[in-house]
Design a protein around this motif. Sequence first.
Motif, short mmCIF file in Angstrom:
data_model
loop_
_atom_site.label_atom_id
_atom_site.label_comp_id
_atom_site.label_asym_id
_atom_site.label_seq_id
_atom_site.Cartn_x
_atom_site.Cartn_y
_atom_site.Cartn_z
N ASP A 54 -30.59 2.58 17.98
CA ASP A 54 -29.69 1.84 16.93
C ASP A 54 -29.06 3.19 15.92
N MET A 55 -27.94 3.55 15.16
CA MET A 55 -27.75 3.96 14.22
C MET A 55 -26.66 3.61 13.51
N THR A 56 -26.71 3.37 12.42
CA THR A 56 -25.63 2.88 11.45
C THR A 56 -24.77 3.80 10.47
N ARG A 57 -24.26 4.45 9.89
CA ARG A 57 -22.80 5.56 9.36
C ARG A 57 -22.34 4.93 8.18
N HIS A 58 -22.94 5.63 7.21
CA HIS A 58 -23.15 5.60 6.09
C HIS A 58 -22.20 6.64 5.87
N LEU A 59 -20.46 6.04 4.93
CA LEU A 59 -19.62 6.99 4.92
C LEU A 59 -20.22 8.00 3.60
N VAL A 60 -20.56 8.32 3.15
CA VAL A 60 -20.64 8.85 1.70
C VAL A 60 -19.63 9.93 1.76
N SER A 61 -18.64 10.42 2.34
CA SER A 61 -17.74 11.09 2.36
C SER A 61 -16.67 10.83 2.18
N VAL A 62 -16.78 9.47 2.50
CA VAL A 62 -15.04 9.20 2.34
C VAL A 62 -14.10 8.85 0.86
N GLU A 63 -13.37 8.87 0.81
CA GLU A 63 -13.36 9.58 -0.84
C GLU A 63 -11.48 8.40 -0.73
N LEU A 64 -11.01 7.20 -0.85
CA LEU A 64 -10.03 6.33 -1.07
C LEU A 64 -8.86 7.13 -1.78
N PRO A 65 -7.60 7.06 -1.91
CA PRO A 65 -6.56 7.79 -2.30
C PRO A 65 -6.12 6.90 -2.74
N ASP A 66 -4.83 7.11 -3.77
CA ASP A 66 -4.54 5.70 -4.26
C ASP A 66 -3.66 5.10 -3.46
N ALA A 67 -2.82 5.71 -2.29
CA ALA A 67 -1.66 5.14 -1.55
C ALA A 67 -2.97 5.27 -0.45
N LEU A 68 -3.02 4.41 0.14
CA LEU A 68 -4.12 3.91 1.55
C LEU A 68 -3.42 4.15 2.55
N ASP A 69 -3.57 5.10 3.68
CA ASP A 69 -2.71 5.17 4.76
C ASP A 69 -4.20 4.55 5.37
N ILE A 70 -3.27 3.42 5.89
CA ILE A 70 -4.99 3.15 7.18
C ILE A 70 -4.84 3.26 8.25
N GLY A 71 -3.92 3.69 9.23
CA GLY A 71 -4.11 4.57 10.23
C GLY A 71 -4.40 6.03 9.86
N ASP A 72 -4.10 6.63 8.87
CA ASP A 72 -5.18 7.90 9.21
C ASP A 72 -6.59 8.03 8.61
N GLU A 73 -6.58 6.81 7.46
CA GLU A 73 -7.91 6.72 6.98
C GLU A 73 -9.02 6.42 8.64
N ALA A 74 -8.59 5.30 10.01
CA ALA A 74 -9.01 4.80 10.69
C ALA A 74 -8.84 5.94 11.64
N ARG A 75 -8.32 6.79 12.28
CA ARG A 75 -8.16 8.39 12.48
C ARG A 75 -9.73 9.22 12.54
N ARG A 76 -9.40 9.45 10.97
CA ARG A 76 -10.48 10.31 10.16
C ARG A 76 -12.07 9.09 10.27
N ILE A 77 -12.32 8.70 10.68
CA ILE A 77 -13.78 7.34 10.83
C ILE A 77 -13.78 8.11 11.99
N ALA A 78 -12.79 7.48 12.91
CA ALA A 78 -13.47 7.89 14.08
C ALA A 78 -13.65 9.40 14.85
N GLU A 79 -13.21 10.35 14.20
CA GLU A 79 -13.39 11.79 14.25
C GLU A 79 -14.46 11.94 14.32
N ASN A 80 -14.40 11.61 13.23
CA ASN A 80 -16.10 11.62 12.32
C ASN A 80 -17.03 11.05 13.18
N HIS A 81 -17.44 10.06 14.10
CA HIS A 81 -17.55 8.82 14.88
C HIS A 81 -18.50 9.93 16.44
N ALA A 82 -17.16 10.55 16.36
CA ALA A 82 -17.44 11.55 18.30
C ALA A 82 -18.40 11.72 18.70
N GLY A 83 -18.94 11.29 19.76
CA GLY A 83 -20.26 11.58 20.22
C GLY A 83 -21.51 10.69 20.45
#
Length: 95
Positions: A54-83
């Motif tokens: 069992d693994m949990t993930r602490h998103l230490v590298s996520v930097e939220l921009p002034d205007a958050l694009d939720i779709g783009d952020e979700a894509r980046r998180i999904a790519e980070n968790h691949a595998g």
Amino acid sequence: MTRIGISLSDFVPAPGHLDDAVYRRVSYVEYGGHHPPASDPGMRRLLDENIVSDMTRHLVSVELPDALDIGDEARRIAENHAGTQPHYMVTAFGF
């Protein structure tokens, strides 16, 4: 229910550096590295050898921009968790 986990250091070459018995005593590991956990040698060893399940993930590298694009952020998180299949994602929030 109470679960006890261990947080893996962000700044070691292979976070799975402790004796396997230490990892086997906890319910989960929290990975907070700056790279995808699937490409981290220590995390891969812990998962591939079934030392931890069992693994949990602490998103230490996520930097939220002034205007958050939720779709783009979700894509980046999904790519980070691949595998991997983290059960939770956690992050800290502050001003």
